[in-house]
Enzyme design. Structure first.
Site, PDB file in Angstrom:
ATOM      1  N   LYS A 198       0.879  -1.175   0.000  1.00  0.00           N
ATOM      2  CA  LYS A 198       0.000   0.000   0.000  1.00  0.00           C
ATOM      3  C   LYS A 198       0.915   1.224   0.000  1.00  0.00           C
ATOM      4  O   LYS A 198       0.869   2.070   0.902  1.00  0.00           O
ATOM      5  CB  LYS A 198      -0.928  -0.069   1.237  1.00  0.00           C
ATOM      6  CG  LYS A 198      -2.030   0.977   1.287  1.00  0.00           C
ATOM      7  CD  LYS A 198      -3.095   0.817   0.224  1.00  0.00           C
ATOM      8  CE  LYS A 198      -4.077   1.991   0.282  1.00  0.00           C
ATOM      9  NZ  LYS A 198      -4.982   2.038  -0.879  1.00  0.00           N
ATOM     10  N   ASP A 230      -5.482  -3.025  -2.369  1.00  0.00           N
ATOM     11  CA  ASP A 230      -6.908  -2.913  -2.710  1.00  0.00           C
ATOM     12  C   ASP A 230      -7.154  -3.357  -4.152  1.00  0.00           C
ATOM     13  O   ASP A 230      -8.100  -4.084  -4.442  1.00  0.00           O
ATOM     14  CB  ASP A 230      -7.443  -1.481  -2.449  1.00  0.00           C
ATOM     15  CG  ASP A 230      -6.547  -0.382  -3.005  1.00  0.00           C
ATOM     16  OD1 ASP A 230      -5.416  -0.666  -3.459  1.00  0.00           O
ATOM     17  OD2 ASP A 230      -6.984   0.793  -2.995  1.00  0.00           O
ATOM     18  N   ASP A 258      -7.372 -15.782   2.136  1.00  0.00           N
ATOM     19  CA  ASP A 258      -8.771 -16.186   2.341  1.00  0.00           C
ATOM     20  C   ASP A 258      -9.602 -15.844   1.109  1.00  0.00           C
ATOM     21  O   ASP A 258     -10.453 -16.624   0.677  1.00  0.00           O
ATOM     22  CB  ASP A 258      -9.391 -15.467   3.554  1.00  0.00           C
ATOM     23  CG  ASP A 258      -9.362 -16.318   4.812  1.00  0.00           C
ATOM     24  OD1 ASP A 258      -8.318 -16.950   5.069  1.00  0.00           O
ATOM     25  OD2 ASP A 258     -10.377 -16.341   5.553  1.00  0.00           O
TER      26      ASP A 258
HETATM   27 MN    MN Z   1      -6.166 -16.277   8.000  1.00  0.00          MN
END
Ligand code: MN
Ligand code: IPM
Length: 370
Positions: A198, A230, A258
């Protein structure tokens, strides 16, 4: 004799909490069977981590457990956490045990491969044409960044309100070693690295980017690009085939992996291996799933694939790793599914039965061996 003079590979098994013990039980069966077939001498020791360790030792990672783990060639871990422990203070939270384990073993790089297997194309909520053929590797820095930065904590201000702080901090050497690892791994793959930061906002990301660019000079054959986190979050589900290796810090890597699990159909499909200065830790990316714990419903494939990574990274046996991965693919091709990846018409099986299916396929792919 093995490299360090011992006569067998010592593996510490830490089942942990929730569905951890169930998926690890399956993982151990695969580990033992494949080790037997490849004549790998194994010595398994069991211990506790997380909430299970709090119950046994009063802490989520006991000193003696860490000592045992440090003497092991590899660790197979299930999951930590769960509702029981929600209200406890941070020091005895199950998660603190996992973080202490990673830190204690000096595992600075967490490798999370995300492969979309053809039989699971329709298990993802994303369109098949988007996820098809995705094969990427998230390399997550694991023992630095905001997870471990100081100062941290919670206090009451003079005005009487509460104030909490965590610190995202990286040093040059912390960045160098994980980035070097990512470039080396890319050399064995499609030779493309995306570094995620970032840098339009954070000083720590500006340093990250400078170091990445400098380390890249050692790897001129590997293509390097940069993405803001992002944007990367969007690109991952918009056009995942653009990625080969993603290298990023601890928090961004946690979140992005994830998200990437959605490509593979379920987080129950994602294995990981953590490496660093010594040992090797193999653990599924998923959590302890307390809602389905003890009901034979968890997907053991992430743990089984983590065992494949153990053969590859801890024992240097690529062929054994490939055998396990092929067996998982063919169990899926036969139509076997756990609940998390099952669509209409699939044969839905429990945790242990899925383990049996994979064992069965191992026997079919490599008949008569061992
Ligand atoms: Mn995790
Ligand atoms: C993971 C988990 C852990 C993490 C938790 C359980 C501490 O989410 O391995 O991704 O945040 O690293």
């Amino acid at each position: 004799m093995l490299e360090n003079g011992s006569e067998e590979y010592r593996v510490t098994v830490l089942p942990g909490d929730g569905i951890g013990p169930e998926v690890v039980e399956v993982g151990v069966r695969i580990l033992e069977e494949v080790a037997r077939r490849f004549s790998v001498p194994l010595c398994l020791e069991r211990d506790e981590i997380g909430w299970a360790a709090v119950k046994r030792y009063g802490v989520p990672l006991a000193d003696e457990t860490l000592e045992r783990v440090k003497k092991s060639h590899a660790v197979l871990l299930g999951a930590v956490g769960g509702a029981e422990a929600e209200s406890k203070d941070f020091a005895i939270r199950p998660e603190a045990g996992l973080l202490a384990l990673r830190k204690g073993m000096r595992l600075y790089a967490n490798l999370r491969p995300v492969c979309v297997l053809a039989p699971l194309l329709d298990a993802s909520p994303l369109k098949p044409e988007i996820v098809r053929d995705t094969d990427l590797l998230v390399v997550r820095e694991l023992i630095g960044g905001i997870y471990f930065g100081e100062p941290r904590g919670r206090e009451r201000t003079e005005q009487g309100e509460e104030r909490a702080v965590n610190t995202m901090v990286y040093t040059t050497s912390q960045i160098e070693r994980v980035v070097r690892m990512a470039f080396s791994l890319a050399r064995e793959r499609k030779k493309r690295v995306v570094s995620v930061d970032k840098a339009n906002v954070l000083d720590v990301s500006l340093l990250w980017r400078d170091v990445v660019i400098r380390v890249h000079r050692e790897f001129p054959d590997v293509e390097l690009t940069h993405q803001y986190v992002d944007n990367c979050a969007m690109q991952l589900i918009r056009a995942p085939q653009q990625f080969d290796v993603i290298v990023t810090g601890n928090l961004f890597g946690d979140i992005l992996s994830d998200e990437a699990a959605v490509l593979a159909g379920s987080i129950g499909m994602l294995p990981s291996v953590s490496v660093g200065d010594g040992g090797v830790l193999c653990e599924p990316v998923h959590g302890s799933a307390p809602d389905i714990a003890g009901r034979d419903r968890g997907n053991p494939l992430a743990t089984i694939l983590s065992v494949a990574l153990m053969f590859r990274y801890a024992f240097g046996l690529q062929e054994a790793g490939a055998l396990i991965e092929a067996a998982v693919l063919s169990a899926l091709e036969q139509g076997f599914r756990t609940a998390d990846i099952s669509a209409d018409g699939a044969c839905c099986v429990g945790t242990q039965a899925m383990g049996d299916c994979v064992l069965d396929q191992i026997g079919r792919i490599r008949p008569g061996a061992g």
